[in-house]
Design a protein around this motif. Structure first.
Motif, PDB file in Angstrom:
ATOM      1  N   ALA A 363       1.023  -1.296   0.195  1.00 42.21           N
ATOM      2  CA  ALA A 363       0.129  -0.100  -0.017  1.00 42.21           C
ATOM      3  C   ALA A 363       1.019   1.349   0.128  1.00 42.21           C
ATOM      4  O   ALA A 363       1.859   1.231   0.841  1.00 42.21           O
ATOM      5  CB  ALA A 363      -0.815  -0.197   1.177  1.00 42.21           C
ATOM      6  N   ILE A 364       0.546   2.146  -0.912  1.00 42.62           N
ATOM      7  CA  ILE A 364       1.513   3.297  -1.213  1.00 42.62           C
ATOM      8  C   ILE A 364       0.819   4.538  -1.057  1.00 42.62           C
ATOM      9  O   ILE A 364      -0.362   4.965  -1.536  1.00 42.62           O
ATOM     10  CB  ILE A 364       2.247   3.223  -2.454  1.00 42.62           C
ATOM     11  CG1 ILE A 364       3.071   1.796  -2.785  1.00 42.62           C
ATOM     12  CG2 ILE A 364       2.870   4.335  -2.882  1.00 42.62           C
ATOM     13  CD1 ILE A 364       3.669   1.702  -4.007  1.00 42.62           C
ATOM     14  N   HIS A 365       1.452   5.567  -0.488  1.00 40.89           N
ATOM     15  CA  HIS A 365       1.064   6.882  -0.616  1.00 40.89           C
ATOM     16  C   HIS A 365       2.062   7.825  -1.054  1.00 40.89           C
ATOM     17  O   HIS A 365       3.109   7.812  -1.109  1.00 40.89           O
ATOM     18  CB  HIS A 365       1.095   7.243   1.177  1.00 40.89           C
ATOM     19  CG  HIS A 365       0.722   8.730   1.457  1.00 40.89           C
ATOM     20  ND1 HIS A 365       1.415   9.618   2.379  1.00 40.89           N
ATOM     21  CD2 HIS A 365       0.088   9.494   0.778  1.00 40.89           C
ATOM     22  CE1 HIS A 365       0.797  10.706   2.318  1.00 40.89           C
ATOM     23  NE2 HIS A 365      -0.093  10.844   1.420  1.00 40.89           N
ATOM     24  N   ASN A 366       1.299   8.702  -1.905  1.00 42.93           N
ATOM     25  CA  ASN A 366       1.930   9.792  -2.737  1.00 42.93           C
ATOM     26  C   ASN A 366       3.197   9.318  -3.714  1.00 42.93           C
ATOM     27  O   ASN A 366       4.158   9.872  -3.647  1.00 42.93           O
ATOM     28  CB  ASN A 366       2.387  10.722  -1.781  1.00 42.93           C
ATOM     29  CG  ASN A 366       1.505  11.966  -1.359  1.00 42.93           C
ATOM     30  OD1 ASN A 366       0.086  11.610  -1.862  1.00 42.93           O
ATOM     31  ND2 ASN A 366       1.375  12.778  -0.806  1.00 42.93           N
ATOM     32  N   SER A 367       3.216   7.984  -4.177  1.00 36.38           N
ATOM     33  CA  SER A 367       4.089   7.583  -5.119  1.00 36.38           C
ATOM     34  C   SER A 367       3.437   6.604  -6.114  1.00 36.38           C
ATOM     35  O   SER A 367       2.337   6.155  -5.990  1.00 36.38           O
ATOM     36  CB  SER A 367       5.266   6.856  -4.280  1.00 36.38           C
ATOM     37  OG  SER A 367       6.493   6.788  -5.060  1.00 36.38           O
ATOM     38  N   SER A 368       4.292   6.101  -7.032  1.00 41.20           N
ATOM     39  CA  SER A 368       4.104   5.136  -8.213  1.00 41.20           C
ATOM     40  C   SER A 368       3.858   4.051  -7.619  1.00 41.20           C
ATOM     41  O   SER A 368       4.795   3.448  -7.063  1.00 41.20           O
ATOM     42  CB  SER A 368       5.009   5.520  -9.256  1.00 41.20           C
ATOM     43  OG  SER A 368       4.859   4.543 -10.191  1.00 41.20           O
ATOM     44  N   THR A 369       2.735   3.198  -8.329  1.00 41.19           N
ATOM     45  CA  THR A 369       2.757   1.972  -7.939  1.00 41.19           C
ATOM     46  C   THR A 369       3.767   1.018  -8.662  1.00 41.19           C
ATOM     47  O   THR A 369       4.155  -0.125  -8.358  1.00 41.19           O
ATOM     48  CB  THR A 369       1.293   1.183  -8.420  1.00 41.19           C
ATOM     49  OG1 THR A 369       1.465   1.375  -9.957  1.00 41.19           O
ATOM     50  CG2 THR A 369       0.042   1.687  -7.783  1.00 41.19           C
ATOM     51  N   GLN A 370       4.706   1.498  -9.711  1.00 40.76           N
ATOM     52  CA  GLN A 370       5.593   1.034 -10.158  1.00 40.76           C
ATOM     53  C   GLN A 370       6.899   0.504  -9.054  1.00 40.76           C
ATOM     54  O   GLN A 370       7.923  -0.069  -9.650  1.00 40.76           O
ATOM     55  CB  GLN A 370       6.217   1.383 -11.468  1.00 40.76           C
ATOM     56  CG  GLN A 370       5.146   1.688 -12.321  1.00 40.76           C
ATOM     57  CD  GLN A 370       5.435   1.350 -13.835  1.00 40.76           C
ATOM     58  OE1 GLN A 370       6.496   1.088 -14.168  1.00 40.76           O
ATOM     59  NE2 GLN A 370       4.452   1.366 -14.711  1.00 40.76           N
ATOM     60  N   PHE A 371       6.853   1.222  -8.051  1.00 43.42           N
ATOM     61  CA  PHE A 371       7.844   0.787  -6.975  1.00 43.42           C
ATOM     62  C   PHE A 371       7.800  -0.528  -6.530  1.00 43.42           C
ATOM     63  O   PHE A 371       8.409  -1.030  -5.527  1.00 43.42           O
ATOM     64  CB  PHE A 371       7.918   1.862  -6.023  1.00 43.42           C
ATOM     65  CG  PHE A 371       8.722   2.981  -6.194  1.00 43.42           C
ATOM     66  CD1 PHE A 371      10.058   3.164  -6.354  1.00 43.42           C
ATOM     67  CD2 PHE A 371       7.770   4.323  -6.480  1.00 43.42           C
ATOM     68  CE1 PHE A 371      10.840   4.454  -6.901  1.00 43.42           C
ATOM     69  CE2 PHE A 371       8.764   5.546  -6.758  1.00 43.42           C
ATOM     70  CZ  PHE A 371      10.011   5.428  -6.908  1.00 43.42           C
ATOM     71  N   ALA A 372       6.779  -1.373  -6.724  1.00 44.79           N
ATOM     72  CA  ALA A 372       6.455  -2.455  -6.335  1.00 44.79           C
ATOM     73  C   ALA A 372       7.583  -3.500  -6.919  1.00 44.79           C
ATOM     74  O   ALA A 372       7.423  -4.333  -7.773  1.00 44.79           O
ATOM     75  CB  ALA A 372       4.975  -3.171  -6.704  1.00 44.79           C
ATOM     76  N   ASP A 373       8.620  -3.719  -6.421  1.00 44.39           N
ATOM     77  CA  ASP A 373       9.900  -3.970  -6.926  1.00 44.39           C
ATOM     78  C   ASP A 373      11.107  -4.434  -5.759  1.00 44.39           C
ATOM     79  O   ASP A 373      11.295  -3.772  -5.075  1.00 44.39           O
ATOM     80  CB  ASP A 373      10.501  -3.402  -8.034  1.00 44.39           C
ATOM     81  CG  ASP A 373      11.707  -3.897  -8.740  1.00 44.39           C
ATOM     82  OD1 ASP A 373      12.920  -3.764  -8.221  1.00 44.39           O
ATOM     83  OD2 ASP A 373      11.544  -4.582  -9.579  1.00 44.39           O
ATOM     84  N   GLY A 374      11.389  -5.720  -5.786  1.00 50.10           N
ATOM     85  CA  GLY A 374      12.621  -6.087  -4.730  1.00 50.10           C
ATOM     86  C   GLY A 374      13.843  -5.109  -4.738  1.00 50.10           C
ATOM     87  O   GLY A 374      14.273  -4.700  -3.689  1.00 50.10           O
ATOM     88  N   GLU A 375      14.161  -4.797  -6.013  1.00 48.11           N
ATOM     89  CA  GLU A 375      15.385  -3.662  -5.917  1.00 48.11           C
ATOM     90  C   GLU A 375      15.020  -2.463  -5.490  1.00 48.11           C
ATOM     91  O   GLU A 375      15.868  -2.068  -4.648  1.00 48.11           O
ATOM     92  CB  GLU A 375      16.049  -3.750  -7.324  1.00 48.11           C
ATOM     93  CG  GLU A 375      17.295  -3.278  -7.576  1.00 48.11           C
ATOM     94  CD  GLU A 375      18.237  -3.677  -8.770  1.00 48.11           C
ATOM     95  OE1 GLU A 375      19.152  -3.069  -8.904  1.00 48.11           O
ATOM     96  OE2 GLU A 375      17.591  -4.614  -9.596  1.00 48.11           O
TER      97      GLU A 375
END
Length: 416
Positions: A363-375
């Motif tokens: 669950a993300i606040h004020n950022s892109s869902t494309q940060f769903a990444d292990g690195e």
């Protein structure tokens, strides 16, 4: 095939018995990274064979793009392996420790899961990433890559084994199934439960469906990434515009791409046209509900009920108006896949309400869902994303590849 795969399974089980020190693990990984560097030309040569085969086979362009290894991508792979070497060893870590009134001392300690089977398509970087993560976490790995990346996978595994042998570690810690038949996947899922402790699928919907339907081995993974971004009435327009553009169009083919945008009804007159026209100018097709169709001046397609549960994996997006944050939460919990969902708002209470109540693994606040990444999470890399309700959830990195045991130390106590 049965004898061949059973032998691989037995070799992995045998390797799992022998623990490897942290120092030796790190030395193997650094040697592996150096071997990739020294053999870039050979790896690229083998990869070109795969590209020719993929083109001949009629594989889609986006899959071929994932397949390509060049000097730049190999440098990224080397960096990723070195990052994993520099991470803390997750094995034999004391999570909790306490003493009972009877004097028993109890410790909760991390241990490797066991043998991990990875089934994946197209991307040869998965070979190096998951081999490195599994080895660092003490888990032997059995790799089943797609036939389109056969030569690339083979040379990378050969180099990993070379690094293992150089450091006197069982080379069967990393094994590649070289049988190209689809039957080998079926056998792996249904007949190897005595050898494999968990299966992780890395690929498209059809692969994951097959694993979910047929596997007698526990598995970690997700079927779809139906991700949402909710624009709250307290959002700032420029921030929302920038986030939506990135969340949808930075890379439309990844599971963390936003597929539905929800707009709070109070901001639709000022936010709809700037955001949707910007998406449309950049090649995005829009499927909208009736409220948005009345306001937006550009071209739209009518959103059907099935569009709220559609993973486009391309330049298309569904958009809808909601009355408040709770309606956004309820929509996401109904149509989402517990992958990654975001809220854009300048009001902390709305952000907390959203983050605490969506069922998403991220669950993300004020950022892109494309940060769903292990690195991006600082995990070095990942073996996949999990949307399971039970752990692990989200990016499955090094610390998610261990389980735990209880160590109990007594001094002659007996139970009454």
């Amino acid at each position: 095939m049965k004898k061949y795969l059973d032998k691989i399974g037995k070799n992995s089980k045998k390797a799992s018995i022998k623990s490897v020190t942290t120092t030796k693990k790190n030395k193997v990984l650094i040697d592996f990274a150096n071997l990739i560097k020294k053999n870039r030309t050979k790896i690229i040569y083998q990869n070109k064979k795969d590209q020719k085969y993929a083109i001949k086979k009629g594989i889609k362009n986006n899959m071929i793009e994932r397949l390509i290894l060049n000097s730049t991508r190999l440098k990224q792979i080397e960096k990723s392996v070195v990052k994993i070497a520099n991470l803390k060893d997750p094995v034999d870590k004391t999570l909790l420790m306490w003493k009972r009134p009877n004097g028993l001392k109890i410790k909760k300690v991390t241990i490797p899961i066991g043998v991990i089977g990875i089934i994946y398509e197209s991307r040869p970087n998965v070979t190096s990433d998951v081999s490195s993560l599994c080895f660092k976490s003490g888990n032997p790995v059995i790799l089943k890559g797609g036939s389109e990346a056969f030569n690339s996978n083979k040379i990378l595994v050969y180099l990993f084994k070379k690094a293992l042998k150089k450091n006197s570690v069982d080379p069967n810690y990393v094994q590649l199934i070289e049988n190209k038949s689809r039957k080998s996947v079926s056998y792996m899922l249904t007949k190897m439960s005595k050898y494999i402790d968990v299966i992780i699928p890395r690929g498209g919907k059809n692969l994951v469906k097959e694993v979910q339907k047929r596997s007698t081995v526990p598995y970690i993974g997700h079927l779809e990434g139906i991700c949402h971004t909710y624009i709250d009435k307290f959002a700032k327009l420029e921030m929302a515009k920038k986030i939506i553009y990135n969340a949808k169009l930075r890379n439309t083919a990844i599971c963390g791409a936003t597929e539905t945008v929800l707009f709070h009804e109070k901001i639709i007159k000022t936010f709809i046209n700037p955001i949707l026209s910007f998406l449309q100018k950049n090649g995005c097709e829009i499927y909208a509900d009736d409220k948005i169709r009345k306001i937006y001046k550009g071209k739209l397609k009518i959103a059907s009920p099935s569009d709220w549960s559609r993973e486009y994996l391309g330049p298309k997006i569904s958009v809808k108006v909601v009355q408040n944050t709770w309606e956004a939460i309820n929509h996401i919990n109904k149509y989402g896949t517990m992958h990654t969902d975001a809220i854009v708002t300048s009001k902390k209470s709305e952000a907390v309400l959203f983050v605490k109540n969506v069922k998403s693994s991220i669950a993300i606040h004020n950022s892109s869902t494309q940060f769903a990444d292990g690195e991006e999470f600082g995990f070095g890399s990942e073996v996949g994303i999990s949307t399971n309700k039970i752990p692990p959830r989200g990016p499955v990195g090094l610390n998610e590849l261990v389980t735990y045991k209880y160590e109990v130390y007594g001094s002659g106590q007996i139970r009454k």
